[in-house]
Design a protein around this motif. Structure first.
Motif, PDB file in Angstrom:
ATOM      1  N   ILE A 182      36.779  47.076  29.733  1.00  0.00           N
ATOM      2  CA  ILE A 182      36.281  47.281  31.093  1.00  0.00           C
ATOM      3  C   ILE A 182      34.953  48.027  31.056  1.00  0.00           C
ATOM      4  O   ILE A 182      34.016  47.685  31.778  1.00  0.00           O
ATOM      5  N   GLU A 220      31.424  46.539  32.852  1.00  0.00           N
ATOM      6  CA  GLU A 220      31.063  47.156  34.142  1.00  0.00           C
ATOM      7  C   GLU A 220      29.563  47.069  34.433  1.00  0.00           C
ATOM      8  O   GLU A 220      29.165  46.822  35.567  1.00  0.00           O
ATOM      9  N   LYS A 262      44.555  38.067  40.440  1.00  0.00           N
ATOM     10  CA  LYS A 262      43.769  39.304  40.485  1.00  0.00           C
ATOM     11  C   LYS A 262      42.428  39.075  41.167  1.00  0.00           C
ATOM     12  O   LYS A 262      41.991  39.898  41.978  1.00  0.00           O
ATOM     13  N   LEU A 263      41.766  37.970  40.860  1.00  0.00           N
ATOM     14  CA  LEU A 263      40.498  37.659  41.515  1.00  0.00           C
ATOM     15  C   LEU A 263      40.692  37.480  43.025  1.00  0.00           C
ATOM     16  O   LEU A 263      39.899  37.995  43.818  1.00  0.00           O
ATOM     17  N   SER A 305      41.057  40.860  44.627  1.00  0.00           N
ATOM     18  CA  SER A 305      40.022  41.833  44.261  1.00  0.00           C
ATOM     19  C   SER A 305      40.540  42.952  43.367  1.00  0.00           C
ATOM     20  O   SER A 305      40.138  44.104  43.499  1.00  0.00           O
ATOM     21  N   ALA A 322      40.465  44.555  39.799  1.00  0.00           N
ATOM     22  CA  ALA A 322      39.545  44.561  38.650  1.00  0.00           C
ATOM     23  C   ALA A 322      40.077  45.491  37.568  1.00  0.00           C
ATOM     24  O   ALA A 322      39.483  46.522  37.282  1.00  0.00           O
ATOM     25  N   THR A 336      38.351  40.387  34.968  1.00  0.00           N
ATOM     26  CA  THR A 336      38.283  40.608  36.416  1.00  0.00           C
ATOM     27  C   THR A 336      37.208  41.629  36.766  1.00  0.00           C
ATOM     28  O   THR A 336      36.544  41.503  37.797  1.00  0.00           O
ATOM     29  N   MET A 337      37.006  42.629  35.925  1.00  0.00           N
ATOM     30  CA  MET A 337      35.918  43.587  36.166  1.00  0.00           C
ATOM     31  C   MET A 337      34.563  42.901  35.994  1.00  0.00           C
ATOM     32  O   MET A 337      33.627  43.164  36.754  1.00  0.00           O
ATOM     33  N   LYS A 372      34.018  41.013  39.236  1.00  0.00           N
ATOM     34  CA  LYS A 372      33.701  41.922  40.340  1.00  0.00           C
ATOM     35  C   LYS A 372      32.282  42.455  40.207  1.00  0.00           C
ATOM     36  O   LYS A 372      31.517  42.477  41.176  1.00  0.00           O
ATOM     37  N   SER A 373      31.923  42.883  39.023  1.00  0.00           N
ATOM     38  CA  SER A 373      30.601  43.439  38.787  1.00  0.00           C
ATOM     39  C   SER A 373      29.518  42.374  39.005  1.00  0.00           C
ATOM     40  O   SER A 373      28.495  42.636  39.643  1.00  0.00           O
TER      41      SER A 373
END
Length: 186
Positions: free
Chosen positions: A67, A71, A94-95, A98, A100, A105-106, A109-110
């Motif tokens: 992660i 990030e 998870k997506l 939302s 992360a 997934t992080m 999101k990032s």
């Protein structure tokens, strides 16, 4: 252009994914990203170490697999697009909500904070069951683009869906133009 290429734990598809990753390296700078499962679980489809070695060899760079490592993708605007292939039902969920809490997934999101495309190549045995709702949620969101998909074995696995991984390059090209490759359902 620089592409992030994230792999989740659908290990049975890696033999189809690696050639597509290699194909993308001809036109793009590609950075591999592995989920925690992708870089720690040995399976009948190969060891985690073999998978890590393969993606790093294909891309010519170290894989991101924590992660903390992913990030900065958004703040530093590292990628023009992010490909998630294969994308498991767990990652879809998870997506869609939302969450992360994994490297993949992080990374998404990032990356999404910049309004750039995320290309999803689904591979899940519950695509027409529990994961269907999450696929629908992502289809309705901006910046998510799906590699066309269909049932991979309707007789023996009636709820299973898998993307046509050979369409990753075309889907990526379309996503970079802001459009969804059609038809989406095969």
């Amino acid at each position: 252009m620089h592409i992030g290429f994230a792999l989740t734990g659908s290990f049975c598809t890696y033999s189809q994914i690696f050639p597509m990753m290699e194909l993308l390296t001809r036109d793009y700078q590609v950075t591999p990203i592995l989920s925690a499962n992708g870089c720690t679980i040995d399976s009948r489809f190969g060891t985690a170490a073999e998978h890590m070695e393969t993606v790093e060899e294909i891309c010519g760079t170290s894989a991101l697999h924590t992660i903390e490592a992913v990030e900065p993708i958004g703040p530093k605007k590292l990628f023009d697009a992010l490909v998630i292939a294969p994308c498991t039902g767990n990652t879809l969920a998870k997506l869609a909500h939302s969450i992360a809490d994994t490297p993949v997934t992080m990374a998404a999101k990032s990356h999404l904070r910049n309004g750039r495309p995320v290309v999803v190549a689904v591979s899940t045995n519950d695509g027409l069951a529990g994961a269907a709702e999450n696929i629908g949620k992502l289809l309705a969101r901006k910046h998510y683009y799906f590699v066309p998909f269909g049932q991979d074995d309707a007789a023996n696995k009636p709820t299973s869906l898998v993307a046509d991984f050979t369409l990753i390059p075309q889907t990526l090209d379309a996503a970079l133009e802001g459009r969804q490759l059609q038809p989406i359902l095969l």
